[in-house]
Design a protein around this motif. Structure first.
Motif, PDB file in Angstrom:
ATOM      1  N   VAL A  68      97.230 -16.197  20.102  1.00 58.94           N
ATOM      2  CA  VAL A  68      96.548 -17.169  20.951  1.00 58.94           C
ATOM      3  C   VAL A  68      95.114 -16.715  21.167  1.00 58.94           C
ATOM      4  CG1 VAL A  68      96.514 -18.277  23.213  1.00 58.94           C
ATOM      5  CG2 VAL A  68      98.716 -17.707  22.132  1.00 58.94           C
ATOM      6  N   GLU A  69      94.183 -17.627  20.969  1.00 53.57           N
ATOM      7  CA  GLU A  69      92.775 -17.357  21.259  1.00 53.57           C
ATOM      8  C   GLU A  69      92.140 -18.645  21.763  1.00 53.57           C
ATOM      9  OE1 GLU A  69      88.851 -16.516  18.683  1.00 53.57           O
ATOM     10  OE2 GLU A  69      90.431 -15.006  18.457  1.00 53.57           O
ATOM     11  N   ASP A  70      91.724 -18.630  23.012  1.00 57.59           N
ATOM     12  CA  ASP A  70      91.130 -19.804  23.660  1.00 57.59           C
ATOM     13  C   ASP A  70      92.080 -20.992  23.528  1.00 57.59           C
ATOM     14  OD1 ASP A  70      88.853 -18.270  24.323  1.00 57.59           O
ATOM     15  OD2 ASP A  70      87.973 -18.682  22.359  1.00 57.59           O
ATOM     16  N   ASP A  71      91.633 -22.088  22.896  1.00 56.87           N
ATOM     17  CA  ASP A  71      92.475 -23.281  22.757  1.00 56.87           C
ATOM     18  C   ASP A  71      93.154 -23.344  21.391  1.00 56.87           C
ATOM     19  OD1 ASP A  71      90.275 -23.854  21.186  1.00 56.87           O
ATOM     20  OD2 ASP A  71      89.903 -25.833  22.053  1.00 56.87           O
ATOM     21  N   ARG A  72      93.254 -22.204  20.710  1.00 57.34           N
ATOM     22  CA  ARG A  72      93.829 -22.139  19.358  1.00 57.34           C
ATOM     23  C   ARG A  72      95.093 -21.292  19.329  1.00 57.34           C
ATOM     24  NH1 ARG A  72      90.481 -25.431  15.973  1.00 57.34           N
ATOM     25  NH2 ARG A  72      88.505 -25.485  17.062  1.00 57.34           N
ATOM     26  N   LEU A  73      96.024 -21.728  18.486  1.00 62.46           N
ATOM     27  CA  LEU A  73      97.248 -20.986  18.219  1.00 62.46           C
ATOM     28  C   LEU A  73      97.337 -20.752  16.724  1.00 62.46           C
ATOM     29  CD1 LEU A  73      99.954 -22.989  20.210  1.00 62.46           C
ATOM     30  CD2 LEU A  73      99.058 -20.763  20.789  1.00 62.46           C
ATOM     31  N   ALA A  74      97.692 -19.560  16.326  1.00 60.50           N
ATOM     32  CA  ALA A  74      98.012 -19.256  14.936  1.00 60.50           C
ATOM     33  C   ALA A  74      99.472 -18.828  14.916  1.00 60.50           C
ATOM     34  CB  ALA A  74      97.119 -18.145  14.401  1.00 60.50           C
ATOM     35  N   ALA A  75     100.270 -19.523  14.135  1.00 60.63           N
ATOM     36  CA  ALA A  75     101.705 -19.249  14.109  1.00 60.63           C
ATOM     37  C   ALA A  75     102.173 -18.919  12.701  1.00 60.63           C
ATOM     38  CB  ALA A  75     102.477 -20.454  14.635  1.00 60.63           C
ATOM     39  N   HIS A  76     102.973 -17.865  12.605  1.00 61.34           N
ATOM     40  CA  HIS A  76     103.698 -17.544  11.383  1.00 61.34           C
ATOM     41  C   HIS A  76     105.140 -17.884  11.683  1.00 61.34           C
ATOM     42  CE1 HIS A  76     105.406 -14.150   8.616  1.00 61.34           C
ATOM     43  NE2 HIS A  76     105.671 -15.351   8.148  1.00 61.34           N
ATOM     44  N   GLY A  85     120.166 -34.411   2.283  1.00 55.93           N
ATOM     45  CA  GLY A  85     119.751 -35.809   2.230  1.00 55.93           C
ATOM     46  C   GLY A  85     118.547 -35.951   1.314  1.00 55.93           C
ATOM     47  N   THR A  86     118.182 -37.186   1.019  1.00 54.07           N
ATOM     48  CA  THR A  86     117.019 -37.423   0.169  1.00 54.07           C
ATOM     49  C   THR A  86     115.765 -36.946   0.878  1.00 54.07           C
ATOM     50  OG1 THR A  86     118.103 -39.318  -0.835  1.00 54.07           O
ATOM     51  CG2 THR A  86     115.717 -39.190  -1.076  1.00 54.07           C
ATOM     52  N   PHE A  87     114.933 -36.202   0.154  1.00 50.83           N
ATOM     53  CA  PHE A  87     113.690 -35.676   0.694  1.00 50.83           C
ATOM     54  C   PHE A  87     112.586 -35.925  -0.326  1.00 50.83           C
ATOM     55  CE2 PHE A  87     110.693 -32.021   1.061  1.00 50.83           C
ATOM     56  CZ  PHE A  87     110.164 -32.342   2.301  1.00 50.83           C
ATOM     57  N   ARG A  88     111.601 -36.752   0.074  1.00 54.51           N
ATOM     58  CA  ARG A  88     110.477 -37.088  -0.800  1.00 54.51           C
ATOM     59  C   ARG A  88     110.947 -37.532  -2.177  1.00 54.51           C
ATOM     60  NH1 ARG A  88     106.338 -32.351   1.169  1.00 54.51           N
ATOM     61  NH2 ARG A  88     106.224 -33.114   3.287  1.00 54.51           N
ATOM     62  N   GLY A  89     111.976 -38.359  -2.179  1.00 56.39           N
ATOM     63  CA  GLY A  89     112.509 -38.901  -3.420  1.00 56.39           C
ATOM     64  C   GLY A  89     113.428 -37.973  -4.184  1.00 56.39           C
ATOM     65  N   ILE A  90     113.697 -36.795  -3.643  1.00 57.34           N
ATOM     66  CA  ILE A  90     114.558 -35.817  -4.314  1.00 57.34           C
ATOM     67  C   ILE A  90     115.976 -35.957  -3.765  1.00 57.34           C
ATOM     68  CG2 ILE A  90     114.963 -33.370  -4.790  1.00 57.34           C
ATOM     69  CD1 ILE A  90     111.924 -32.963  -4.144  1.00 57.34           C
ATOM     70  N   ALA A  91     116.914 -36.255  -4.672  1.00 59.04           N
ATOM     71  CA  ALA A  91     118.312 -36.388  -4.260  1.00 59.04           C
ATOM     72  C   ALA A  91     118.832 -35.042  -3.747  1.00 59.04           C
ATOM     73  CB  ALA A  91     119.152 -36.860  -5.443  1.00 59.04           C
ATOM     74  N   PRO A  92     119.815 -35.071  -2.848  1.00 60.84           N
ATOM     75  CA  PRO A  92     120.347 -33.835  -2.280  1.00 60.84           C
ATOM     76  C   PRO A  92     120.825 -32.856  -3.351  1.00 60.84           C
ATOM     77  CG  PRO A  92     121.251 -35.741  -1.136  1.00 60.84           C
ATOM     78  CD  PRO A  92     120.489 -36.260  -2.313  1.00 60.84           C
ATOM     79  N   THR A  93     120.471 -31.598  -3.166  1.00 63.12           N
ATOM     80  CA  THR A  93     120.901 -30.535  -4.082  1.00 63.12           C
ATOM     81  C   THR A  93     121.942 -29.626  -3.435  1.00 63.12           C
ATOM     82  OG1 THR A  93     119.185 -29.018  -3.336  1.00 63.12           O
ATOM     83  CG2 THR A  93     118.626 -30.470  -5.196  1.00 63.12           C
ATOM     84  N   ARG A  94     122.107 -29.729  -2.142  1.00 64.09           N
ATOM     85  CA  ARG A  94     123.005 -28.896  -1.344  1.00 64.09           C
ATOM     86  C   ARG A  94     122.570 -27.429  -1.333  1.00 64.09           C
ATOM     87  NH1 ARG A  94     126.656 -31.873   0.582  1.00 64.09           N
ATOM     88  NH2 ARG A  94     128.198 -30.354   1.191  1.00 64.09           N
ATOM     89  N   ARG A  95     121.326 -27.163  -1.742  1.00 63.78           N
ATOM     90  CA  ARG A  95     120.803 -25.800  -1.725  1.00 63.78           C
ATOM     91  C   ARG A  95     120.182 -25.491  -0.369  1.00 63.78           C
ATOM     92  NH1 ARG A  95     118.343 -23.799  -7.299  1.00 63.78           N
ATOM     93  NH2 ARG A  95     119.879 -24.723  -8.686  1.00 63.78           N
ATOM     94  N   HIS A  96     120.269 -24.233   0.010  1.00 59.45           N
ATOM     95  CA  HIS A  96     119.632 -23.751   1.235  1.00 59.45           C
ATOM     96  C   HIS A  96     118.257 -23.203   0.865  1.00 59.45           C
ATOM     97  CE1 HIS A  96     119.528 -22.385   5.372  1.00 59.45           C
ATOM     98  NE2 HIS A  96     118.945 -21.280   4.933  1.00 59.45           N
ATOM     99  N   VAL A  97     117.247 -23.548   1.653  1.00 60.31           N
ATOM    100  CA  VAL A  97     115.894 -23.052   1.422  1.00 60.31           C
ATOM    101  C   VAL A  97     115.426 -22.284   2.652  1.00 60.31           C
ATOM    102  CG1 VAL A  97     115.325 -24.921  -0.174  1.00 60.31           C
ATOM    103  CG2 VAL A  97     114.750 -25.153   2.237  1.00 60.31           C
ATOM    104  N   ASN A  98     114.492 -21.364   2.420  1.00 56.96           N
ATOM    105  CA  ASN A  98     113.920 -20.555   3.490  1.00 56.96           C
ATOM    106  C   ASN A  98     112.484 -20.267   3.090  1.00 56.96           C
ATOM    107  OD1 ASN A  98     113.095 -18.399   5.174  1.00 56.96           O
ATOM    108  ND2 ASN A  98     115.227 -17.776   5.456  1.00 56.96           N
ATOM    109  N   VAL A  99     111.524 -20.843   3.815  1.00 55.98           N
ATOM    110  CA  VAL A  99     110.116 -20.737   3.435  1.00 55.98           C
ATOM    111  C   VAL A  99     109.264 -20.202   4.586  1.00 55.98           C
ATOM    112  CG1 VAL A  99     110.249 -22.584   1.709  1.00 55.98           C
ATOM    113  CG2 VAL A  99     109.670 -23.149   4.067  1.00 55.98           C
ATOM    114  N   ALA A 100     108.219 -19.475   4.192  1.00 59.44           N
ATOM    115  CA  ALA A 100     107.230 -19.009   5.166  1.00 59.44           C
ATOM    116  C   ALA A 100     106.261 -20.146   5.447  1.00 59.44           C
ATOM    117  CB  ALA A 100     106.477 -17.804   4.616  1.00 59.44           C
ATOM    118  N   GLU A 101     105.868 -20.283   6.699  1.00 58.30           N
ATOM    119  CA  GLU A 101     104.881 -21.290   7.086  1.00 58.30           C
ATOM    120  C   GLU A 101     103.839 -20.634   7.973  1.00 58.30           C
ATOM    121  OE1 GLU A 101     106.415 -24.977   8.606  1.00 58.30           O
ATOM    122  OE2 GLU A 101     108.223 -24.816   7.369  1.00 58.30           O
TER     123      GLU A 101
END
Length: 133
Positions: A68-76, A85-101
């Motif tokens: 946190v700095e002033d009115d800003r947040l940086a989040a990992h 379910g369908t995501f961005r036109g991609i039919a379900p794959t039943r795979r689990h994903v884990n991504v850094a953001e």
């Protein structure tokens, strides 16, 4: 807001996201929010989240680090879910994903007014078996 208030604010925002409560999420976002390289406005923000939740009904974020700095947040964050379910036109794959953001927010009067963050589409697609890393 004081730094401790910003941390509490982010925890409440993340909780609304993890409950998939789009009305609550909307209450954290300025109607005219600006998003780098993405359509602006709260409706676009909520629509993108609804699309994610449709494709990954168990999607959750976990906070790794918050600065946190002033009115800003940086989040990992780590985002994860199962593609049921369908995501961005991609039919379900039943795979689990884990991504850094990585996300940067400007918060004014309790509302996100600006956002920029890492793009994880390539990583998501790779984990769904649709693209090379």
């Amino acid at each position: 807001m004081e730094p401790w208030e910003m941390r509490e604010w982010h925890a409440e925002y993340l909780d609304a996201c993890n409950r998939h409560d789009l009305d609550a999420v909307r209450s954290f976002v300025d109607p005219a929010v600006r998003r780098a390289h993405l359509p602006g406005g709260v409706e676009a923000w909520v629509a993108d989240m609804a699309d994610l939740f449709q494709g990954f009904p168990d999607w959750r974020w976990r906070r790794i680090q918050l600065i946190v700095e002033d009115d800003r947040l940086a989040a990992h964050l780590r985002g994860s879910g199962t593609h049921l379910g369908t995501f961005r036109g991609i039919a379900p794959t039943r795979r689990h994903v884990n991504v850094a953001e990585f996300a940067m927010y400007r918060v004014v009067h309790g509302l996100i007014t600006e956002f920029t963050g890492s793009e994880n589409d390539l990583e998501l697609r790779a984990q769904l078996g649709l693209a090379e890393r």
